[in-house]
Design a protein around this motif. Structure first.
Motif, PDB file in Angstrom:
ATOM      1  N   MET A   1     -43.735 -24.982  -9.945  1.00  0.00           N
ATOM      2  CA  MET A   1     -42.384 -25.031  -9.123  1.00  0.00           C
ATOM      3  C   MET A   1     -42.858 -24.980  -7.502  1.00  0.00           C
ATOM      4  O   MET A   1     -42.402 -25.540  -6.679  1.00  0.00           O
ATOM      5  N   SER A   2     -43.818 -24.059  -7.184  1.00  0.00           N
ATOM      6  CA  SER A   2     -44.196 -23.901  -5.711  1.00  0.00           C
ATOM      7  C   SER A   2     -44.769 -25.294  -5.191  1.00  0.00           C
ATOM      8  O   SER A   2     -44.548 -25.510  -4.067  1.00  0.00           O
TER       9      SER A   2
ATOM     10  N   LYS B   1     -34.614 -20.905  -6.304  1.00  0.00           N
ATOM     11  CA  LYS B   1     -35.386 -20.942  -7.595  1.00  0.00           C
ATOM     12  C   LYS B   1     -36.830 -20.199  -7.223  1.00  0.00           C
ATOM     13  O   LYS B   1     -37.160 -19.541  -7.904  1.00  0.00           O
ATOM     14  N   THR B   2     -37.080 -20.328  -5.973  1.00  0.00           N
ATOM     15  CA  THR B   2     -38.530 -19.719  -5.481  1.00  0.00           C
ATOM     16  C   THR B   2     -38.431 -18.229  -5.510  1.00  0.00           C
ATOM     17  O   THR B   2     -39.364 -17.681  -5.911  1.00  0.00           O
TER      18      THR B   2
ATOM     19  N   LYS C   1     -36.349 -16.475  -7.147  1.00  0.00           N
ATOM     20  CA  LYS C   1     -36.607 -15.890  -8.592  1.00  0.00           C
ATOM     21  C   LYS C   1     -37.867 -16.015  -9.245  1.00  0.00           C
ATOM     22  O   LYS C   1     -38.127 -14.922  -9.806  1.00  0.00           O
ATOM     23  N   LYS C   2     -38.361 -17.215  -8.918  1.00  0.00           N
ATOM     24  CA  LYS C   2     -39.951 -17.259  -9.436  1.00  0.00           C
ATOM     25  C   LYS C   2     -40.865 -16.041  -9.038  1.00  0.00           C
ATOM     26  O   LYS C   2     -41.577 -15.393  -9.637  1.00  0.00           O
ATOM     27  N   HIS C   3     -40.549 -15.379  -7.861  1.00  0.00           N
ATOM     28  CA  HIS C   3     -41.473 -14.527  -7.369  1.00  0.00           C
ATOM     29  C   HIS C   3     -40.630 -13.012  -7.471  1.00  0.00           C
ATOM     30  O   HIS C   3     -41.296 -12.138  -6.889  1.00  0.00           O
TER      31      HIS C   3
END
Length: 140
Positions: free
Chosen positions: A1-2, A125-126, A128-130
């Motif tokens: 995603m990143s 989204k980024t 949440k991912k981290h």
């Protein structure tokens, strides 16, 4: 995603440098929460302070680097203190978290406005991912 987010940011930068935005018709600062820009082609965008702060075109020491990906977090309640003209091409926005090095060109505002929903969705989204939040960290 990143990798997707980084690719999108690079694409936006390329578009920003290759495509000239329509002529600016009006700029309005609705401190502390939004900036409104309108263009001669009818494009009109209301850009929230948090969004502008996250996508500041300047390097910032308050950015957290995660795996080489720069992530700004905790800016949900950031406000705009002022917008200072820079030549004929844009403004320097001063935020209440004391960030003031970003110069937003009229073309960059147009790029942000036309891609606002995709950029904001990818930003969330980024985070949440981290395991990060749009809300500021709680004080101890």
């Amino acid at each position: 995603m990143s990798a997707q987010l980084s690719a999108m940011q690079r694409a936006i930068q390329r578009i920003h440098t290759l495509v000239e935005a329509p002529r600016l018709k009006s700029f309005s600062l609705n401190a502390p929460k939004t900036v409104e820009v309108e263009y001669a082609n009818g494009g009109k965008f209301s850009l929230p302070a948090e969004f502008l702060r996250v996508y500041s075109p300047a390097a910032d020491g308050k950015i957290r680097s995660i795996g080489g990906e720069k992530v700004i977090f905790g800016r949900r309640h950031v406000g705009i203190m002022s917008a200072e003209p820079v030549g004929n091409y844009g403004v320097r926005i001063v935020f209440d978290d004391l960030h003031k090095t970003g110069i937003y060109s009229w073309d960059y505002f147009y790029t942000l406005g036309t891609n606002k929903f995709t950029l904001m969705r990818n930003y969330i989204k980024t985070l949440k991912k981290h395991g990060l939040s749009r809300d500021p960290p709680k004080r101890k």
